[in-house]
Structures are given as structure tokens and as C-alpha cells.
Write a protein that holds these residues in place. Structure first.
Motif, PDB file in Angstrom:
ATOM      1  N   ARG A  10     162.410  39.761   8.634  1.00 36.85           N
ATOM      2  CA  ARG A  10     161.390  40.996   8.200  1.00 36.85           C
ATOM      3  C   ARG A  10     160.091  41.032   9.015  1.00 36.85           C
ATOM      4  N   SER A  11     159.722  39.839   9.679  1.00 38.13           N
ATOM      5  CA  SER A  11     158.800  39.831  10.876  1.00 38.13           C
ATOM      6  C   SER A  11     159.224  41.040  11.906  1.00 38.13           C
ATOM      7  N   ILE A  12     160.372  40.869  12.406  1.00 39.03           N
ATOM      8  CA  ILE A  12     160.768  41.877  13.595  1.00 39.03           C
ATOM      9  C   ILE A  12     160.609  43.104  12.786  1.00 39.03           C
ATOM     10  N   ALA A  13     161.116  43.455  11.654  1.00 41.50           N
ATOM     11  CA  ALA A  13     161.035  44.905  11.041  1.00 41.50           C
ATOM     12  C   ALA A  13     159.648  45.364  10.953  1.00 41.50           C
ATOM     13  N   LEU A  41     164.564  51.024  14.339  1.00 45.40           N
ATOM     14  CA  LEU A  41     165.441  49.832  13.820  1.00 45.40           C
ATOM     15  C   LEU A  41     164.907  49.421  12.559  1.00 45.40           C
ATOM     16  N   ALA A  42     163.338  49.509  12.335  1.00 45.29           N
ATOM     17  CA  ALA A  42     162.679  48.904  11.403  1.00 45.29           C
ATOM     18  C   ALA A  42     163.277  49.347   9.767  1.00 45.29           C
ATOM     19  N   ALA A  43     163.432  50.622   9.525  1.00 46.91           N
ATOM     20  CA  ALA A  43     163.722  50.865   8.186  1.00 46.91           C
ATOM     21  C   ALA A  43     165.130  50.261   8.018  1.00 46.91           C
ATOM     22  N   PRO A  44     166.201  50.418   8.799  1.00 42.47           N
ATOM     23  CA  PRO A  44     167.499  49.857   8.264  1.00 42.47           C
ATOM     24  C   PRO A  44     167.382  48.472   8.107  1.00 42.47           C
ATOM     25  N   PRO A 161     172.628  59.026   4.209  1.00 47.91           N
ATOM     26  CA  PRO A 161     173.574  57.446   4.023  1.00 47.91           C
ATOM     27  C   PRO A 161     172.657  56.359   3.844  1.00 47.91           C
ATOM     28  N   TRP A 162     171.371  56.482   3.544  1.00 45.95           N
ATOM     29  CA  TRP A 162     170.483  55.332   3.527  1.00 45.95           C
ATOM     30  C   TRP A 162     170.802  54.259   2.555  1.00 45.95           C
ATOM     31  N   LEU A 163     171.287  54.818   1.070  1.00 47.04           N
ATOM     32  CA  LEU A 163     171.617  53.711   0.373  1.00 47.04           C
ATOM     33  C   LEU A 163     172.899  52.794   0.772  1.00 47.04           C
ATOM     34  N   SER A 164     173.470  53.248   1.688  1.00 43.14           N
ATOM     35  CA  SER A 164     174.678  52.188   2.250  1.00 43.14           C
ATOM     36  C   SER A 164     174.115  50.879   2.644  1.00 43.14           C
ATOM     37  N   PHE A 165     172.748  51.245   3.264  1.00 44.10           N
ATOM     38  CA  PHE A 165     172.402  49.772   3.900  1.00 44.10           C
ATOM     39  C   PHE A 165     172.025  48.754   2.936  1.00 44.10           C
ATOM     40  N   PRO A 166     171.522  48.719   1.991  1.00 41.19           N
ATOM     41  CA  PRO A 166     171.413  47.611   0.773  1.00 41.19           C
ATOM     42  C   PRO A 166     172.678  47.258   0.154  1.00 41.19           C
ATOM     43  N   ALA A 228     172.206  50.923  14.143  1.00 43.55           N
ATOM     44  CA  ALA A 228     171.297  50.401  13.116  1.00 43.55           C
ATOM     45  C   ALA A 228     172.092  49.218  12.589  1.00 43.55           C
ATOM     46  N   LEU A 229     173.269  49.639  11.920  1.00 47.68           N
ATOM     47  CA  LEU A 229     174.260  48.486  11.221  1.00 47.68           C
ATOM     48  C   LEU A 229     174.345  47.274  12.085  1.00 47.68           C
ATOM     49  N   GLY A 230     174.967  47.582  13.631  1.00 48.48           N
ATOM     50  CA  GLY A 230     175.025  46.445  14.474  1.00 48.48           C
ATOM     51  C   GLY A 230     174.050  45.771  14.604  1.00 48.48           C
ATOM     52  N   PHE A 231     172.695  46.316  14.831  1.00 47.51           N
ATOM     53  CA  PHE A 231     171.588  45.226  15.067  1.00 47.51           C
ATOM     54  C   PHE A 231     171.063  44.405  13.800  1.00 47.51           C
ATOM     55  N   CYS A 232     171.324  45.306  12.849  1.00 43.41           N
ATOM     56  CA  CYS A 232     171.028  44.285  11.427  1.00 43.41           C
ATOM     57  C   CYS A 232     172.054  43.029  11.445  1.00 43.41           C
ATOM     58  N   CYS A 233     173.400  43.183  11.724  1.00 43.02           N
ATOM     59  CA  CYS A 233     174.269  42.250  11.500  1.00 43.02           C
ATOM     60  C   CYS A 233     174.200  41.273  12.752  1.00 43.02           C
TER      61      CYS A 233
END
Length: 288
Positions: A10-13, A41-44, A161-166, A228-233
Motif C-alpha cells: 500500500r505504501s508503494i501504491a 501502477l498505483a491504481a491497479p 476492465p477495472w473490476l477484474s483487479f479486486p 499492471a497485473l504482473g506488477f501486483c503479483c
């Protein structure tokens, strides 16, 4: 007990978000593409973590209650910070709120069903070849059809496609709990992130600036989703040991109070930074 790893993410975001959201008021819209990608990359990460923590809290999660709180925060930011009617631009808080509502309804479904739904949400704009309209003012704003299209496809953070992230964040926790060894996940996520970055760079001419904002998710196409998804994971599965370090405890103050920081920064940008003379640039502001 606080989860140090999640607070670090969260801090990174938060730090990325502060950089991205002040850039339109301090820099000309001609920043390097790599910087634009980083600011995207913050929003995802926020939306992904909202789903992950929903699953992590287990029976304590009440999506209707938490979603209402986030939705109320979104309305407060819109009305009192930006001075616009609520539900007009559909920013990231609306996505998080909708994600909480959706997860409360979907949490009893098997993981493959939720994964299929997330993939449908990601692919729908591409399959339908939806038109992304960059102009925010529109004479048809009071049209229900226009509002629905903006909410679904071309708001700041449209449902598709944003709902896919949560949803994918929620599934990530399920998979992490169900599988003892996820040694392959850092490699897969890093490959998705790097591949998405290369793909997005090759397709960078399709990512215009919207209202001066530098992010490359206007629209959030498949190259961006991969990045974005790769970064989150990768942060979740590949950097767990580093981000859980006690050395980051002070930095994690931002992550522990991310909602307050988000609301506070919106008021500062709207009421202070946005009033800076745009011709001065980041250094000229202080020299004036």
C-alpha cells in the motif's frame, strides 16, 4: 496484527499515486513513456489489494459495509475536493467500492467461476471494440445511456476492465492459501510484467494524455493489464520477504493510513497544487 507485507505494498501504491496525481500540475504532458508506465501502477495495486485483503479478513469481511464506506469517501472527494457531482467520473474509489459489493455477492462461488468472470471483464472492451472517449464534458451527460457507457467503458476507471483487479486480488489470496509452494509465481508474474511493459511500449502511440494525466491506462488495454497485473503479483509473491522487513516499518505509515492519505492528497491537489501557475513548471513554482 498488521500485515507488514500488505502495508508495504500500500505504501508503494501511495508513493506512486502522489507522484502521478501531482504530475499534471507540475510538468508538461511530454514525460518519458517509462515514467508514465510507472505512474500507472498505483491504481491497479490499490484495487488488487482491496480484493486480497477482503479474502485475507475472511469472515470479518463485510463487503456491503466496507463498500459503503469507500463509496461515501468517493462522494466526499468528488463533492468537496473536486467540486463535481458524485458518480460523474468514476475514479478509483468507486472501483474499490464496487469490488467490495461484488466480492460480498461472489465469495461463495468456486474460484474457477470467479476467474472466468474476471477474464470476461478484462476481455469485454477488446471483444466489443468499445470506443474510448477522451473528452470528459459532454452535452449528453444527463442521458442514462451516456452515463451507463461512461460507467462501463470510458470513465476514469470504468468497470470493464477495472473490476477484474479486486476479483483477481481476491483469488490470489485463495490460491496462496490453497497451494503450499508458489515458487513459480514470481517468475510468471515477472514475465507478465516485463512482457506487458514491452507490449505497451510498442503500442504507446495509442495511450494519449487525458486532462494532462500521464498514466497509460486511457484506455486500460490488454498490454496495460498484463503489465499492471504482473506488477501486483510480483510484489505479492516475489517480494514478500523484502517487503515484510522491519526496515520498512516507518515507510509503512502511509500504507496503514492509505484512505486518509488518499482523501487528504485529493484536497491538497484540488485546493492548492491545481492553483499553481501552469507555465512555471516544478522548479519555477518555488522561484516565483
Amino acid at each position: 496484527m498488521r500485515n507488514q507485507h500488505i502495508d508495504s505494498m500500500r505504501s508503494i501504491a501511495i508513493l506512486i499515486m502522489l507522484t502521478a496525481n501531482t504530475t499534471p500540475y507540475l510538468l508538461e504532458p511530454n514525460t518519458p513513456f517509462a515514467f508514465r508506465a510507472l505512474c500507472s501502477l498505483a491504481a491497479p495495486l490499490f484495487t488488487f489489494l482491496s480484493g486480497y485483503t477482503f479474502a485475507m479478513n475472511g469472515s470479518r469481511s463485510n463487503g456491503f459495509k466496507s463498500g459503503f464506506f469507500v463509496l461515501l469517501s468517493a462522494v466526499i472527494v468528488d463533492v468537496f475536493a473536486w467540486g463535481i457531482p458524485p458518480f460523474q467520473t468514476f475514479d478509483v474509489l468507486y472501483v474499490i467500492a464496487l469490488g467490495q459489493f461484488a466480492l460480498e455477492l461472489l465469495k461463495r462461488l468456486p474460484s474457477p467461476v470467479i476467474l472466468l468472470l474476471a477474464l470476461i471483464i478484462v476481455l469485454t472492451p477488446t471483444v466489443l471494440q468499445t470506443v474510448y472517449r477522451f473528452e470528459l464534458p459532454d452535452p449528453n451527460w444527463h442521458s442514462i445511456r451516456f452515463k451507463a457507457y461512461r460507467w462501463a467503458f470510458d470513465g476514469w476507471f470504468p468497470v470493464f476492465p477495472w473490476l477484474s483487479f479486486p476479483l483477481l486480488g481476491y483469488l490470489s489470496y485463495r490460491w496462496k492459501k490453497a497451494t503450499e509452494s508458489l515458487a513459480w509465481m514470481p517468475w510468471i508474474s515477472a514475465a507478465a510484467c516485463i512482457g506487458g511493459a514491452i507490449w505497451a511500449t510498442l503500442d504507446k502511440n495509442s495511450q494519449a494524455f487525458r486532462e494532462g494525466y500521464v498514466e497509460i491506462f486511457y484506455p486500460a488495454n490488454l498490454p496495460y493489464v498484463s503489465l499492471a497485473l504482473g506488477f501486483c503479483c510480483w510484489l505479492l509473491f516475489g517480494m514478500a520477504q523484502v517487503l515484510s522487513s522491519d526496515r520498512l516499518r516507518l515507510l509503512n505509515l502511509y500504507g496503514r493510513h492509505s484512505m486518509f492519505v488518499y482523501i487528504f492528497h485529493a484536497f491538497i491537489i484540488a485546493q492548492v497544487i491545481s492553483r499553481f501557475p501552469t507555465s512555471l513548471g516544478p522548479l519555477g513554482i518555488f522561484a516565483a
